[in-house]
Design a protein around this motif. Sequence first.
Motif, PDB file in Angstrom:
ATOM      1  N   ASP A 169      -6.797   2.358  -9.853  1.00  0.00           N
ATOM      2  CA  ASP A 169      -6.278   2.384  -8.486  1.00  0.00           C
ATOM      3  C   ASP A 169      -5.972   0.985  -7.952  1.00  0.00           C
ATOM      4  OD1 ASP A 169      -5.375   3.875  -6.297  1.00  0.00           O
ATOM      5  OD2 ASP A 169      -7.221   3.476  -5.183  1.00  0.00           O
ATOM      6  N   GLY A 170      -5.520   0.094  -8.840  1.00  0.00           N
ATOM      7  CA  GLY A 170      -5.048  -1.208  -8.397  1.00  0.00           C
ATOM      8  C   GLY A 170      -6.112  -2.219  -8.066  1.00  0.00           C
ATOM      9  N   SER A 171      -7.374  -1.907  -8.353  1.00  0.00           N
ATOM     10  CA  SER A 171      -8.459  -2.811  -7.975  1.00  0.00           C
ATOM     11  C   SER A 171      -9.404  -3.046  -9.144  1.00  0.00           C
ATOM     12  CB  SER A 171      -9.246  -2.229  -6.795  1.00  0.00           C
ATOM     13  OG  SER A 171     -10.349  -3.041  -6.498  1.00  0.00           O
ATOM     14  N   ARG A 180       0.539   8.337  -5.544  1.00  0.00           N
ATOM     15  CA  ARG A 180      -0.801   8.698  -6.016  1.00  0.00           C
ATOM     16  C   ARG A 180      -0.846  10.077  -6.667  1.00  0.00           C
ATOM     17  NH1 ARG A 180      -3.935   6.237  -2.054  1.00  0.00           N
ATOM     18  NH2 ARG A 180      -4.413   4.467  -3.416  1.00  0.00           N
ATOM     19  N   PHE A 227       1.198   2.926  -3.322  1.00  0.00           N
ATOM     20  CA  PHE A 227       0.003   3.652  -3.749  1.00  0.00           C
ATOM     21  C   PHE A 227      -0.049   5.030  -3.092  1.00  0.00           C
ATOM     22  CE2 PHE A 227      -0.958  -0.623  -4.909  1.00  0.00           C
ATOM     23  CZ  PHE A 227      -1.864  -0.550  -5.950  1.00  0.00           C
ATOM     24  N   ARG A 228       0.270   5.089  -1.791  1.00  0.00           N
ATOM     25  CA  ARG A 228       0.178   6.374  -1.092  1.00  0.00           C
ATOM     26  C   ARG A 228       1.223   7.366  -1.590  1.00  0.00           C
ATOM     27  NH1 ARG A 228       2.530   8.562   3.374  1.00  0.00           N
ATOM     28  NH2 ARG A 228       3.389   6.642   4.266  1.00  0.00           N
ATOM     29  N   PRO A 265      -0.929   2.462 -11.259  1.00  0.00           N
ATOM     30  CA  PRO A 265      -1.069   1.539 -10.130  1.00  0.00           C
ATOM     31  C   PRO A 265      -1.143   0.092 -10.611  1.00  0.00           C
ATOM     32  CG  PRO A 265      -2.695   3.315 -10.018  1.00  0.00           C
ATOM     33  CD  PRO A 265      -2.084   3.372 -11.371  1.00  0.00           C
ATOM     34  N   GLU A 270       0.812  -1.221   0.000  1.00  0.00           N
ATOM     35  CA  GLU A 270       0.000   0.000   0.000  1.00  0.00           C
ATOM     36  C   GLU A 270       0.847   1.273   0.000  1.00  0.00           C
ATOM     37  OE1 GLU A 270      -3.198   0.510  -0.453  1.00  0.00           O
ATOM     38  OE2 GLU A 270      -3.511  -1.637  -0.686  1.00  0.00           O
ATOM     39  N   ASP A 284      -6.406   4.282 -14.388  1.00  0.00           N
ATOM     40  CA  ASP A 284      -7.560   4.887 -13.704  1.00  0.00           C
ATOM     41  C   ASP A 284      -8.240   3.932 -12.725  1.00  0.00           C
ATOM     42  OD1 ASP A 284      -7.307   7.304 -15.126  1.00  0.00           O
ATOM     43  OD2 ASP A 284      -8.365   6.443 -16.830  1.00  0.00           O
ATOM     44  N   ARG A 294      -3.343  -4.866  -7.231  1.00  0.00           N
ATOM     45  CA  ARG A 294      -2.822  -5.287  -5.928  1.00  0.00           C
ATOM     46  C   ARG A 294      -2.586  -6.788  -5.877  1.00  0.00           C
ATOM     47  NH1 ARG A 294      -5.723  -0.741  -4.824  1.00  0.00           N
ATOM     48  NH2 ARG A 294      -4.963   0.633  -3.144  1.00  0.00           N
TER      49      ARG A 294
END
Length: 389
Positions: free
Chosen positions: A290-292, A32, A28-29, A39, A25, A288, A42
């Motif tokens: 965010d890894g999910s 960002r 990502f922080r 990204p 994580e 776009d 995950r």
Amino acid sequence: MAAHAQGPVSIIPVRTKTDKREFVELAFRLNRGDPAWVPPLRSEAFDLLTPGKNPWFEHGRAQLFLARRDGRTVGRISAHIDELALAQPAGQGMGPGTGNWGLLEAEDEGIAQALLARAEAWLRDQGMTRSLGPLSISIWDEPGLLVEGFDTPPTIMLGHNSALYRPWVEGAGYRPVKTLLNYKVPIADGFPPIVNRIVAAGEKNERIRIRRVDKRRFDAEARLIMGILNDAWSDNWGFVPLTDSEIAFVGKKLKALVFEDLIRVAELDGEPVAFMIVLPNINELLIDMDGSLLPFGWARLLWWLRKPKSRTLRVPLMGVVKKLQNSRMASTLAFMMIEFIRRDGVATYGAEYGDIGWVLDDNQGMIAVARAIEATENRVYRIYDKVLA
């Protein structure tokens, strides 16, 4: 990156699932706010770091570290050793005594250098005499620190990092040992006349057959291509052979992105002697997400994979068997594969650009091909080393 210069920094080894989640994580922080950072999913980030998921761990071992300050995670790094890399000739970049580091993220220079020092200490404790990096985690994943080309997002299978990291790494005593080049080339209008003449002559040569891969025989095709790769790249700087389980792992990971008209095998007198892999640039979608894949990412991804439109097509791997390298035939086969895929890429996928690399800075044959099709460098990565006293 915001600096929080309050309490002292402590470096702790990753031990638990919670630690590993913080490790993932943090990237990502910290990234960002960078519009060029893509990204990763995950799930793939976790798989890379997990024995039993990533077959690299069948011949390698790693220790992940977190930097903490005032109860916050403020940095991370991996230290790792690859037994297959240790077995390579020392003159080829790896070899006995060479350990690696990678996956560096840090809020400030002090944290970065504390992490590098801790990774070096771990490598030294494991009997290593040289620290080489960054590799994330293998030479086949995302090698090198980005040193030029920060303004645009990377394509699939290329890394991205803050421009701050280069002076931080060099300030920790690391010296550059190898430069990796990436090229961008406009493809919509075709290549220069000399390339077209070479391709036309090759098409008339009855000894040459350029074929698409057969996805119905995916596993066999993957083994064939990776067999050529292990031969073609075996003398390259930094080479580490891919194992059968790694080939299967890469094949499974990329299978959804394999399109028969974007991967070619070249045969000479009926023998497979060269290949070229091209992938649609899924990063155009992932940037776009965010890894999910939740809540709607699955649907977007599946829709895109049915018939992807990709402004840029990526060439992560190509190779010609060693016995043909530096020959006129090798150049002919390379230009034919590039042109055949270019035609389908433009017509079927709406591609406007090709993205080629990485290419070792001493790979004169590949650099000559890039120049012939009027490609220009758009990203430069660097690998560093340091003697562990």
